[in-house]
Scaffold this motif. Structure first.
Motif, PDB file in Angstrom:
ATOM      1  N   PHE A  84     -18.461  -4.624   9.505  1.00 48.44           N
ATOM      2  CA  PHE A  84     -18.417  -5.103   8.127  1.00 48.44           C
ATOM      3  C   PHE A  84     -19.345  -4.198   7.336  1.00 48.44           C
ATOM      4  N   GLN A  85     -18.991  -3.960   6.082  1.00 46.55           N
ATOM      5  CA  GLN A  85     -19.880  -3.163   5.242  1.00 46.55           C
ATOM      6  C   GLN A  85     -19.836  -3.684   3.809  1.00 46.55           C
ATOM      7  N   LEU A  86     -20.891  -3.381   3.083  1.00 45.04           N
ATOM      8  CA  LEU A  86     -20.965  -3.794   1.687  1.00 45.04           C
ATOM      9  C   LEU A  86     -21.797  -2.788   0.913  1.00 45.04           C
ATOM     10  N   HIS A  87     -21.211  -2.276  -0.161  1.00 48.83           N
ATOM     11  CA  HIS A  87     -21.942  -1.410  -1.082  1.00 48.83           C
ATOM     12  C   HIS A  87     -22.559  -2.283  -2.169  1.00 48.83           C
ATOM     13  N   VAL A  88     -23.792  -1.990  -2.502  1.00 48.24           N
ATOM     14  CA  VAL A  88     -24.486  -2.721  -3.567  1.00 48.24           C
ATOM     15  C   VAL A  88     -25.030  -1.664  -4.523  1.00 48.24           C
ATOM     16  N   TRP A  89     -24.441  -1.583  -5.704  1.00 48.91           N
ATOM     17  CA  TRP A  89     -24.812  -0.569  -6.700  1.00 48.91           C
ATOM     18  C   TRP A  89     -25.996  -1.071  -7.520  1.00 48.91           C
ATOM     19  N   VAL A  90     -27.178  -0.945  -6.971  1.00 53.25           N
ATOM     20  CA  VAL A  90     -28.374  -1.413  -7.678  1.00 53.25           C
ATOM     21  C   VAL A  90     -29.079  -0.306  -8.438  1.00 53.25           C
ATOM     22  N   TRP A  91     -28.738   0.965  -8.194  1.00 57.23           N
ATOM     23  CA  TRP A  91     -29.426   2.065  -8.864  1.00 57.23           C
ATOM     24  C   TRP A  91     -28.543   2.805  -9.857  1.00 57.23           C
ATOM     25  N   THR A  92     -27.245   2.641  -9.788  1.00 53.78           N
ATOM     26  CA  THR A  92     -26.319   3.234 -10.758  1.00 53.78           C
ATOM     27  C   THR A  92     -25.357   2.145 -11.198  1.00 53.78           C
ATOM     28  N   HIS A  93     -25.156   2.015 -12.495  1.00 47.00           N
ATOM     29  CA  HIS A  93     -24.215   1.016 -12.993  1.00 47.00           C
ATOM     30  C   HIS A  93     -22.813   1.341 -12.501  1.00 47.00           C
ATOM     31  N   ASN A  94     -22.138   0.344 -11.971  1.00 47.16           N
ATOM     32  CA  ASN A  94     -20.748   0.501 -11.542  1.00 47.16           C
ATOM     33  C   ASN A  94     -19.893  -0.407 -12.415  1.00 47.16           C
ATOM     34  N   PRO A  95     -19.111   0.171 -13.335  1.00 53.90           N
ATOM     35  CA  PRO A  95     -18.276  -0.661 -14.202  1.00 53.90           C
ATOM     36  C   PRO A  95     -17.229  -1.459 -13.441  1.00 53.90           C
ATOM     37  N   ALA A  96     -16.930  -1.063 -12.211  1.00 51.60           N
ATOM     38  CA  ALA A  96     -15.960  -1.798 -11.394  1.00 51.60           C
ATOM     39  C   ALA A  96     -16.601  -3.015 -10.717  1.00 51.60           C
ATOM     40  N   GLY A  97     -17.926  -3.082 -10.710  1.00 49.55           N
ATOM     41  CA  GLY A  97     -18.621  -4.219 -10.115  1.00 49.55           C
ATOM     42  C   GLY A  97     -19.733  -3.775  -9.182  1.00 49.55           C
ATOM     43  N   VAL A  98     -20.786  -4.565  -9.110  1.00 54.53           N
ATOM     44  CA  VAL A  98     -21.958  -4.240  -8.298  1.00 54.53           C
ATOM     45  C   VAL A  98     -21.591  -4.088  -6.828  1.00 54.53           C
ATOM     46  N   TYR A  99     -20.620  -4.878  -6.342  1.00 57.10           N
ATOM     47  CA  TYR A  99     -20.277  -4.887  -4.917  1.00 57.10           C
ATOM     48  C   TYR A  99     -18.966  -4.160  -4.617  1.00 57.10           C
ATOM     49  N   THR A 100     -18.486  -3.357  -5.542  1.00 54.24           N
ATOM     50  CA  THR A 100     -17.257  -2.596  -5.346  1.00 54.24           C
ATOM     51  C   THR A 100     -17.598  -1.264  -4.695  1.00 54.24           C
ATOM     52  N   PRO A 101     -16.863  -0.865  -3.645  1.00 56.76           N
ATOM     53  CA  PRO A 101     -17.223   0.372  -2.933  1.00 56.76           C
ATOM     54  C   PRO A 101     -17.208   1.632  -3.803  1.00 56.76           C
ATOM     55  N   PHE A 102     -16.173   1.798  -4.602  1.00 54.92           N
ATOM     56  CA  PHE A 102     -16.051   3.028  -5.385  1.00 54.92           C
ATOM     57  C   PHE A 102     -16.504   2.803  -6.822  1.00 54.92           C
ATOM     58  N   ASN A 103     -17.165   3.818  -7.355  1.00 52.30           N
ATOM     59  CA  ASN A 103     -17.692   3.768  -8.716  1.00 52.30           C
ATOM     60  C   ASN A 103     -16.949   4.804  -9.553  1.00 52.30           C
ATOM     61  N   PRO A 104     -16.222   4.381 -10.588  1.00 52.95           N
ATOM     62  CA  PRO A 104     -15.469   5.333 -11.399  1.00 52.95           C
ATOM     63  C   PRO A 104     -16.329   6.364 -12.123  1.00 52.95           C
ATOM     64  N   LYS A 105     -17.630   6.136 -12.200  1.00 51.65           N
ATOM     65  CA  LYS A 105     -18.520   7.091 -12.866  1.00 51.65           C
ATOM     66  C   LYS A 105     -19.052   8.172 -11.921  1.00 51.65           C
ATOM     67  N   VAL A 106     -18.854   7.982 -10.608  1.00 50.45           N
ATOM     68  CA  VAL A 106     -19.394   8.933  -9.622  1.00 50.45           C
ATOM     69  C   VAL A 106     -18.323   9.932  -9.239  1.00 50.45           C
ATOM     70  N   ARG A 107     -18.712  11.220  -9.233  1.00 50.63           N
ATOM     71  CA  ARG A 107     -17.799  12.297  -8.880  1.00 50.63           C
ATOM     72  C   ARG A 107     -18.456  13.207  -7.865  1.00 50.63           C
ATOM     73  N   CYS A 108     -17.620  13.872  -7.098  1.00 50.02           N
ATOM     74  CA  CYS A 108     -18.107  14.901  -6.177  1.00 50.02           C
ATOM     75  C   CYS A 108     -17.892  16.256  -6.847  1.00 50.02           C
TER      76      CYS A 108
END
Length: 196
Positions: free
Chosen positions: A171-195
């Motif tokens: 089981f895994q869970l992403h928690v976006w506590v250091w970068t705002h994730n417009p998709a949700g704090v517990y959503t794995p992918f962040n639309p603002k993050v790019r490689c």
């Protein structure tokens, strides 16, 4: 003098009202200060009922995560504490995650918000890495009850029992506590993050 008596009466009335309200709640609904007392994280204060009645407890849980991981703003500190690069920069059309640094010694089957198994760093255009998310990984075979998602407060961990992407049921869970994730704090992918 009259104003002082009214002020005292109002304070006493508010205290009495608070005691009345608290007396109507079950004992496990006491205030929990997880930021300064993280050792109480897994006792009744974080029961499902308490979090339903007191959603601020979920915010306090996230504050515990921020407090425990603030020192990892620099990836060098994470590496010195046993985290190692475990993935290339992860991104999809839905958004990105970044680079995963994992401390494999922490994969012990215990979900401890103050000891995340992985730190996720997003790449910046200048080539630096910024701590964006925390990831918890719980190996299914190490759980007392296999196949049941552990809970991060009120949030169940994501089911990866088929093994992807790590190759073993977990089981895994992403928690976006250091970068705002417009998709949700517990959503794995962040639309603002790019490689890059």
């Amino acid at each position: 003098m009259q104003a002082k008596k009214i002020s005292i009466w109002l304070k006493l009335s508010m205290i009495a009202m608070a005691l009345l309200v608290m007396g109507c709640m079950p004992d496990q609904l006491e205030d929990v200060d997880l930021v300064n007392n993280p050792e109480v994280m897994f006792v009744e204060e974080l029961s499902e009922e308490n979090l339903r009645v007191n959603p601020a407890a979920q915010n306090q849980l996230e504050a515990v995560v921020r407090k425990a991981t603030a020192k990892y703003q620099r990836v060098e500190v994470a590496v010195a504490d046993g985290y190692e690069l475990a993935s290339p920069c992860v991104a999809t059309a839905a958004g990105g995650m970044g680079f995963h640094y994992v401390n494999f010694a922490l994969m012990d089957g215990i979900l401890d918000p103050s000891k995340p198994e992985a730190l996720v760093y997003e790449p910046l255009p200048n080539g630096r890495l910024k701590l964006g998310a925390i990831e918890y990984i719980v190996v299914d075979s190490l759980l007392d009850v296999r196949g049941v998602a552990p809970m991060f407060g009120r949030v169940p961990m994501d089911n990866h029992l088929q093994g992807a992407p790590l190759g073993f049921p977990h089981f895994q869970l992403h928690v976006w506590v250091w970068t705002h994730n417009p998709a949700g704090v517990y959503t794995p992918f962040n639309p603002k993050v790019r490689c890059f």
